[in-house]
Design a protein around this motif. Structure first.
Motif, PDB file in Angstrom:
ATOM      1  N   GLU A  16       0.891  -0.942   0.035  1.00 35.73           N
ATOM      2  CA  GLU A  16       0.204  -0.061   0.084  1.00 35.73           C
ATOM      3  C   GLU A  16       0.917   1.188  -0.007  1.00 35.73           C
ATOM      4  O   GLU A  16       0.388   2.232  -0.636  1.00 35.73           O
ATOM      5  CB  GLU A  16      -0.985   0.005   1.225  1.00 35.73           C
ATOM      6  CG  GLU A  16      -2.001  -0.996   1.156  1.00 35.73           C
ATOM      7  CD  GLU A  16      -3.030  -0.588   0.076  1.00 35.73           C
ATOM      8  OE1 GLU A  16      -2.894   0.528  -0.683  1.00 35.73           O
ATOM      9  OE2 GLU A  16      -3.639  -1.747  -0.579  1.00 35.73           O
ATOM     10  N   GLN A  17       1.825   1.081   0.975  1.00 38.47           N
ATOM     11  CA  GLN A  17       2.675   2.377   0.870  1.00 38.47           C
ATOM     12  C   GLN A  17       3.384   2.549  -0.623  1.00 38.47           C
ATOM     13  O   GLN A  17       3.666   3.937  -0.998  1.00 38.47           O
ATOM     14  CB  GLN A  17       3.969   2.300   1.905  1.00 38.47           C
ATOM     15  CG  GLN A  17       3.257   2.364   3.490  1.00 38.47           C
ATOM     16  CD  GLN A  17       4.229   1.903   4.180  1.00 38.47           C
ATOM     17  OE1 GLN A  17       5.396   1.582   3.987  1.00 38.47           O
ATOM     18  NE2 GLN A  17       3.992   1.652   5.596  1.00 38.47           N
ATOM     19  N   GLU A  56       1.608   6.402  -7.129  1.00 39.53           N
ATOM     20  CA  GLU A  56       0.573   7.558  -7.501  1.00 39.53           C
ATOM     21  C   GLU A  56       0.810   8.697  -7.238  1.00 39.53           C
ATOM     22  O   GLU A  56       0.748   9.871  -8.043  1.00 39.53           O
ATOM     23  CB  GLU A  56      -0.505   7.217  -6.801  1.00 39.53           C
ATOM     24  CG  GLU A  56      -1.389   5.943  -6.837  1.00 39.53           C
ATOM     25  CD  GLU A  56      -2.755   5.734  -6.443  1.00 39.53           C
ATOM     26  OE1 GLU A  56      -2.632   5.997  -5.220  1.00 39.53           O
ATOM     27  OE2 GLU A  56      -3.585   5.130  -7.035  1.00 39.53           O
ATOM     28  N   GLU A  73       0.951   4.217  -2.633  1.00 43.14           N
ATOM     29  CA  GLU A  73       0.906   5.516  -2.594  1.00 43.14           C
ATOM     30  C   GLU A  73       1.840   6.343  -3.009  1.00 43.14           C
ATOM     31  O   GLU A  73       1.884   7.521  -3.757  1.00 43.14           O
ATOM     32  CB  GLU A  73       0.742   5.914  -1.235  1.00 43.14           C
ATOM     33  CG  GLU A  73      -0.561   5.326  -0.473  1.00 43.14           C
ATOM     34  CD  GLU A  73      -0.467   5.547   1.129  1.00 43.14           C
ATOM     35  OE1 GLU A  73       0.266   6.321   1.567  1.00 43.14           O
ATOM     36  OE2 GLU A  73      -1.332   4.936   1.853  1.00 43.14           O
ATOM     37  N   ARG A  74       3.163   5.834  -3.171  1.00 43.38           N
ATOM     38  CA  ARG A  74       4.307   6.590  -3.587  1.00 43.38           C
ATOM     39  C   ARG A  74       4.181   6.742  -4.985  1.00 43.38           C
ATOM     40  O   ARG A  74       4.718   7.597  -5.748  1.00 43.38           O
ATOM     41  CB  ARG A  74       5.622   5.815  -2.984  1.00 43.38           C
ATOM     42  CG  ARG A  74       5.950   5.916  -1.570  1.00 43.38           C
ATOM     43  CD  ARG A  74       6.800   4.951  -0.846  1.00 43.38           C
ATOM     44  NE  ARG A  74       6.859   4.889   0.270  1.00 43.38           N
ATOM     45  CZ  ARG A  74       7.568   4.075   1.185  1.00 43.38           C
ATOM     46  NH1 ARG A  74       7.936   2.973   0.513  1.00 43.38           N
ATOM     47  NH2 ARG A  74       7.748   4.091   2.261  1.00 43.38           N
TER      48      ARG A  74
END
Length: 480
Positions: A27-28, A34, A31-32
């Motif tokens: 997930e991290q 995106e 996020e990065r």
């Protein structure tokens, strides 16, 4: 959230200690990606939902459980996912791979999670990753500059903090050159170390010139990934000698006193190596001397005639034509001139005119040059060769443009002068981000070892990483 620039080994340690789960790492990374990918265009096919499912199923005891990576969109396949090889016609046809390559299988077995597909120049042919199919991939150190090629998407994704590890393949410098220009580690293993199977494509991995490689943030990650993906598989055309112990054990091991040659000129005398490339190489040579190695100017004498035999160059068109015949079969119609870039079409037409005798002569010339290069290690007693990974500053977007009249990008070919010789010989080579240029761009320095001696590269690479660390460098257009 964990440090965006923590390497894969460090991220895996968070999972083992219970400080993070595989799902959280993924997930991290999403996020990065995106956050920064819109400015860089490194990841062209996001596979986020698939990555979430894989993260939920990954065994916690896998060595790299939950660590995300990206796969270059060339040669290596992931089942059910779009594949285009940077070609607009194949992209438009919506082709999806029907199998996992051995590389993908082994990465999954090690716990890595595939986050997406990374951009490549069309068919990996060009020194800058600017395919018409996907648009240019931009360097996170300066978005007006190239990320290199042809594994530019992979190098940019690692450099920008999206993922700690990326797949690349290298047929003339396509792992090491973008690693140098993006400020990360690029390892081209020994020919036959990593399987490109199970498919037999690209005319026997570009006549043995190409191999799968890895782009990472640290030397220990390069060693760990190599342990995960290496090994002969049935049908592989080449076989590297097996290591005496895991490659990860070489990181931190004493390499002993080595004899290291330095190459910071063009042996043919045709180009002038950029002064900052020379200065970077000389600084590393001085550091290697301080570390106790015997360092002196020297390189294989055969390089005075050129890095590769010109007789072989006609084989390139055959390789490209053969691959596009295969791709045409996958999309259900022949590849036409309208499907590809003009320079690529010129290669295809050239390849269809090459006779079998001419092709065979080119392969013979390649093997003769490989023999002459290897003799410097095997007979003359050298351990490593040190050189600038690329001999010139990172070009701007659009600066290296192949055309139908000049499909080989004659300007860009000089960028490969220190990398392609190890594709010819099949030897392992490692680019390390040891220097920052006056314009703020990274400059890699390359070490090359004898056939099968990745152990020496990793030992000395780790020595240099400790002596000239790069982990704290952050590109201005990467994750904040």
């Amino acid at each position: 959230m964990s440090d965006a620039y923590l390497d894969a080994t460090g991220q895996a340690a968070l999972v083992r200690s219970g400080e993070a789960t595989p799902g959280e790492l993924v997930e991290q990374a999403i996020e990065r990606t995106e956050a920064v990918n819109p400015d860089i265009n490194a990841v062209i096919v996001p596979l986020y939902d698939k990555a979430r499912r894989e993260a939920a199923e990954v065994p916690r005891d896998a060595p790299f459980a939950g660590v995300p990576y990206v796969l270059k969109d060339l040669t290596v396949h992931s089942k059910g996912d779009p594949y285009s090889a940077g070609c607009a016609g194949v992209k438009a046809a919506g082709y999806r791979s029907d199998h996992d390559s051995h590389f993908v299988e082994r990465m999954r077995a090690a716990g890595f999670v595939l986050l997406g597909k990374a951009s490549t120049s069309e068919m990996g042919m060009y020194e800058s990753t600017e395919p018409l199919a996907w648009g240019p991939c931009r360097n996170p150190w300066n978005t007006g500059r190239s990320a290199g090629g042809s594994s530019g998407g992979s190098a940019a994704a690692v450099a920008a903090g999206m993922v700690p590890v990326a797949h690349g393949n290298d047929g003339g410098g396509s792992v090491r050159s973008p690693a140098s220009q993006c400020g990360v580690v690029g390892l081209k293993p020994t020919r036959g170390r990593v399987s490109s199977g199970p498919m037999v494509v690209e005319s026997d991995t570009v006549c043995g010139m190409a191999t799968e490689g890895v782009i990472t943030r640290s030397v220990r990650d390069a060693a760990g990934v190599l342990d995960a993906v290496s090994g002969h598989r049935p049908g592989d055309g080449y076989h590297a000698p097996p290591p005496h112990r895991p490659f990860a054990a070489e990181v931190g091991a004493d390499p002993g006193r080595l004899r290291i040659g330095v190459l910071d000129v063009d042996p043919t005398g045709q180009i002038t190596v950029d002064p900052e490339s020379v200065a970077a190489t000389r600084a590393v040579a001085d550091k290697l001397t301080e570390l106790g190695h015997d360092v002196a100017d020297g390189y294989p004498e055969t390089l005075r005639t050129g890095m590769w035999p010109l007789d072989w160059f006609g084989c390139v068109g055959v390789v490209i034509a053969r691959e596009f015949d295969w791709l045409g079969g996958q999309i259900g119609r022949p590849i036409t001139e309208a499907d590809v870039e003009p320079a690529t079409w010129a290669y295809i037409e050239q390849g269809r005119s090459v006779s079998a005798i001419t092709y065979a002569a080119g392969i013979d010339a390649l093997r003769v040059q490989a023999r002459e290069i290897e003799r410097w290690w095997e007979e003359d007693g050298w351990d490593l060769l040190l050189a600038p990974t690329v001999p010139a500053p990172t070009p701007g977007i659009g600066q290296l443009g192949a055309t139908a009249d000049d499909p080989s990008e004659s300007v860009a070919m000089s960028m490969l002068q220190n990398t392609v010789l190890f594709n010819v010989s099949g030897q392992p080579a490692l680019s390390l981000p040891l220097h920052q240029r006056s314009d703020g761009m990274p400059q890699g320095v390359q070490l090359a070892a004898a056939y099968g001696r990745e152990d020496l590269l990793l030992r000395v690479g780790a020595q240099l990483e400790a002596a000239l660390p790069w982990a704290d460098r952050r590109p201005p257009h990467g994750v904040r």
